[in-house]
Enzyme design. Structure first.
Site, PDB file in Angstrom:
ATOM      1  N   GLY A 140       0.797  -1.230   0.000  1.00 37.14           N
ATOM      2  CA  GLY A 140       0.000   0.000   0.000  1.00 37.14           C
ATOM      3  C   GLY A 140       0.818   1.263   0.000  1.00 37.14           C
ATOM      4  O   GLY A 140       1.605   1.508  -0.918  1.00 37.14           O
ATOM      5  N   ILE A 142       3.290   2.243   1.887  1.00 39.01           N
ATOM      6  CA  ILE A 142       4.701   2.200   2.288  1.00 39.01           C
ATOM      7  C   ILE A 142       5.566   2.230   1.032  1.00 39.01           C
ATOM      8  O   ILE A 142       5.403   1.370   0.170  1.00 39.01           O
ATOM      9  CB  ILE A 142       5.022   0.909   3.072  1.00 39.01           C
ATOM     10  CG1 ILE A 142       3.978   0.643   4.163  1.00 39.01           C
ATOM     11  CG2 ILE A 142       6.428   0.958   3.627  1.00 39.01           C
ATOM     12  CD1 ILE A 142       4.091  -0.755   4.774  1.00 39.01           C
ATOM     13  N   GLY A 193     -15.007  -5.884   7.468  1.00 44.25           N
ATOM     14  CA  GLY A 193     -14.571  -5.444   6.140  1.00 44.25           C
ATOM     15  C   GLY A 193     -13.077  -5.619   5.912  1.00 44.25           C
ATOM     16  O   GLY A 193     -12.538  -5.161   4.912  1.00 44.25           O
ATOM     17  N   LYS A 211       2.801 -10.081  -4.270  1.00 46.48           N
ATOM     18  CA  LYS A 211       3.636  -8.957  -3.841  1.00 46.48           C
ATOM     19  C   LYS A 211       5.088  -9.399  -3.668  1.00 46.48           C
ATOM     20  O   LYS A 211       6.026  -8.676  -4.012  1.00 46.48           O
ATOM     21  CB  LYS A 211       3.102  -8.387  -2.528  1.00 46.48           C
ATOM     22  CG  LYS A 211       1.715  -7.767  -2.678  1.00 46.48           C
ATOM     23  CD  LYS A 211       1.058  -7.553  -1.317  1.00 46.48           C
ATOM     24  CE  LYS A 211      -0.328  -6.944  -1.434  1.00 46.48           C
ATOM     25  NZ  LYS A 211      -1.081  -7.031  -0.165  1.00 46.48           N
TER      26      LYS A 211
END
Lengths: 443, 443
Positions: A140, A142, A193, A211
């Protein structure tokens, strides 16, 4: 692509205006002043392709064109940078390739697309002299892609180990904190969520492996080869194992690990015991962290939010600023997509999980009889596996079976597999042996 | 500066071949293959200016020219990038300006030079269209300048808090771990080479303040104004305060803190209580860590070695690769030195320490009599300072004085100063009040 002169605004087209797309529009608007002061020119979204026109119009207002046809964006001659936030492999791939073919730069948060089709996409981008930026695809907000690709460029990277999936880290944190089972916490995570209705990609480690493949390519200068990644999720972890690990001074985290060895590159995602004293062992909840070991710098760590609208938008917008700042540079001199020049990638092989060296946590269910431990330790000794610690738990009231926990020193996975098969064949052992890998992460 | 064509090696001149200079040469040589694959061309040291010719020749071999006159390096027409590793403000400044004037790019690890003379140096560089890179000036090998300047460029930075001096973090870690006094641990640190013979710059927070000034400038887009930084070191910290803080759930760290407020920018280095549960509170020994709060990304943290030959060289060489990669770009389009375009810096004022808002740890030595606490709490209440926690320690055997510890909620420093003056004037209070600032670092 037309030449963009100094100070002309950069026109951005968004493919998708959902969580991340909406966050990107919000951040670009809210921080327009600061971003322009940094980039030297305005960066503005002029068009977005969406599913629901009315909803999008309501959210985005009238300052941008909205279409339901993503080709309107990628084929729009006025758009300089296309931001792909559709996800998936098929439509996203076609659109990204079409945008590149039209001479547009691309920013994407699509880890799956890059891990699986990155080689083809980067090749197309190189041929057209355009940039494909993807900071948002890993961890995300970072800036870990930038750290690996630019900040650590002096180093021979030795290994990378990361908590790169917030959903699973949240589940593991909750299981440990509250002594709950995987199923219970997964349900809670879905209600909050933090986990999808179909959580497979997260909990089985596929998202983390995408990733990891990207970080491995950048760290070691290898092409994408996602089919060779080893992936094991957290769905079989029990609260007992988390408790036993804790008692021995370890935390269990879902780690993506990629390591350079003499024989090739390890590329694996699996639950991992790590010493509780390590900083990364204390990364809790939905937070992400990536630990990188370079030969010159030693260990460095990058920590922050790995998901969410604005944290991911932070990375998308940083890429937009980066692309803007690099627009006038000679394409051959830009930061290479995978850190290394495309004609200088390495053909180091990815090792099979059987050939990986690590330590192990083994949990056995044994009948509480003399000689059991002697049989087990003999099997390990014969295979050259040395034992770091062994704990026999007291049997519960009226229970014939006891839990035996073993920690091994570094060994090769195929030896552990043989040992497990032999241990499971012992008449004094009931049930399957639980095996969790263990990393010291010494730096 | 002559145009450097594609694939021509980059020639680097080193000013200084000591710890960091030696490390830079070693890393460039050892990782030459990987660095060339990343940069697209060879980066080689062709000249070094040193103090001791013979020693340098022995270390560096015959592949580079060695001189005792640094002007030989800065005026050498074959050198593309000058690396300044001399330190200090005077000679270093002249040489850097001369190099810039000669059209050379500069890489420096000199935080003092930039914090004090950065405005002049960056202006000169801008006028000549050359780059001044300085990743090594802050937090050694951790690419935190790059993170702030590029990775977080989408964000309005709210605050930065960093452990950016390894010497003091080592001393504080040892004091806490072993219950030792400051003087004892300082002596040990000097014996281990972690502290200089004259440790003033480190222990009084000056080094940290230099680094903080640089991060503040980049984070908020302000010019350097080091004279306005507030600096307080760790030499007066007692082991008692460390223990009391621990009992209340806090660790004491020397933090550099810079924060954006409505009235201006806080810029301060001082010992700080932080909740022990924060990840940054667990950064021990000589390690550094910088926590950055952005409005979009939330909190991110960057961790690693802040000093040492190869960690610092890692940052120097990364800058060399960066400069190489940016060589062909239009100077107006490069990453600005201070993240923001030079004509778009902000004139937000730096706040005086009196106007800073934070929480406080206060330790009083009080006579063990009724009414003391009532007097103290009345003083605080009258000044609008609310109390978060108050602990009265048991007096030691035969001791008339007791330690009273107070934690306050957020307040303005001038109010605390008034409160301290009034408390110290109470007849029931002996000795000076110890005051340590406290930050929750909520993110």
């Amino acid at each position: 692509m037309e030449l963009i002169t100094h100070m002309k605004p950069i026109n951005v087209g968004l493919l998708g205006l959902g969580t991340v797309g909406g966050g990107t529009l919000t951040v670009l608007r809210r921080n327009a002043g600061e971003i322009t002061r940094r980039a030297g020119r305005e960066i503005r979204v002029t068009m977005a392709a969406v599913r629901d026109l009315e909803k999008a119009r309501k959210f985005a207002g009238n300052e941008l064109a909205i279409t339901t046809n993503p080709l309107d964006v990628v084929n729009n001659p006025d758009i300089d940078i296309v931001v792909e936030l559709i996800g998936g492999y098929t439509l996203a791939k076609d659109l990204v390739l079409q945008a590149i073919n039209n001479g547009k730069h691309v920013v994407t948060a699509n880890k799956a697309l890059l891990a699986v089709h990155g080689n083809e996409i980067f090749k197309a981008a190189q041929d057209k002299g355009v940039m494909v930026a993807f900071e948002a695809a890993v961890a995300g907000g970072i800036p870990v892609i930038k750290a690996l690709r630019e900040g650590l460029s002096a180093n021979r990277i030795e290994w990378i180990a990361g908590i790169i999936n917030g959903t699973t880290n949240f589940i593991l944190s909750e299981m440990r904190d509250k002594g709950l089972s995987f199923d219970t916490v997964l349900k809670q995570a879905q209600d909050l969520g933090y986990a999808e209705a179909d959580p497979t990609f997260d909990i089985e480690g596929v998202d983390a492996a995408h990733k990891l493949m990207i970080m491995s390519a950048i760290g070691f200068g290898i092409p994408m080869q996602f089919d060779k990644a080893y992936t094991e999720g957290i769905s079989k972890l029990t609260k007992e194992d988390i408790t036993y690990a804790e008692e021995l001074g370890y935390r269990i985290k879902l780690l993506g690990i990629t390591k350079r060895t003499d024989k090739g590159i390890e590329l694996r995602v699996h639950p991992t015991l790590i010493p509780a004293t390590r900083l990364i062992a204390n990364v809790e909840g939905v937070m992400n962290a990536v630990l990188v070991k370079g030969d010159a710098v030693g260990a460095t760590m990058y920590y922050g939010r790995g998901a969410g609208a604005e944290p991911t938008a932070s990375a998308v917008v940083a890429d937009l600023v980066d692309v803007t700042r690099m627009l006038t540079s000679d394409p051959e001199n830009r930061v290479p997509h995978l850190a290394f020049q495309p004609d200088a990638l390495s053909n180091a092989p990815i090792l099979s999980i059987e050939d990986v060296h690590t330590s192990y946590y083994l949990r056995l269910k044994a009948f509480d009889k003399p000689g059991v431990l002697a049989d087990v330790t003999r099997i390990l000794a014969d295979l050259g596996i040395s034992i770091d610690a062994m704990v026999q738990k007291e049997p519960a009231e009226g229970e014939q079976l006891v839990d035996v926990i073993l920690l091994t020193h570094l060994t090769v996975e195929k030896a552990i597999n043989q040992a497990i098969a032999k241990i499971e064949a012992l008449p004094t052992i009931a049930d399957k042996v639980t095996r969790i890998r263990l990393e010291q992460l010494n730096a």
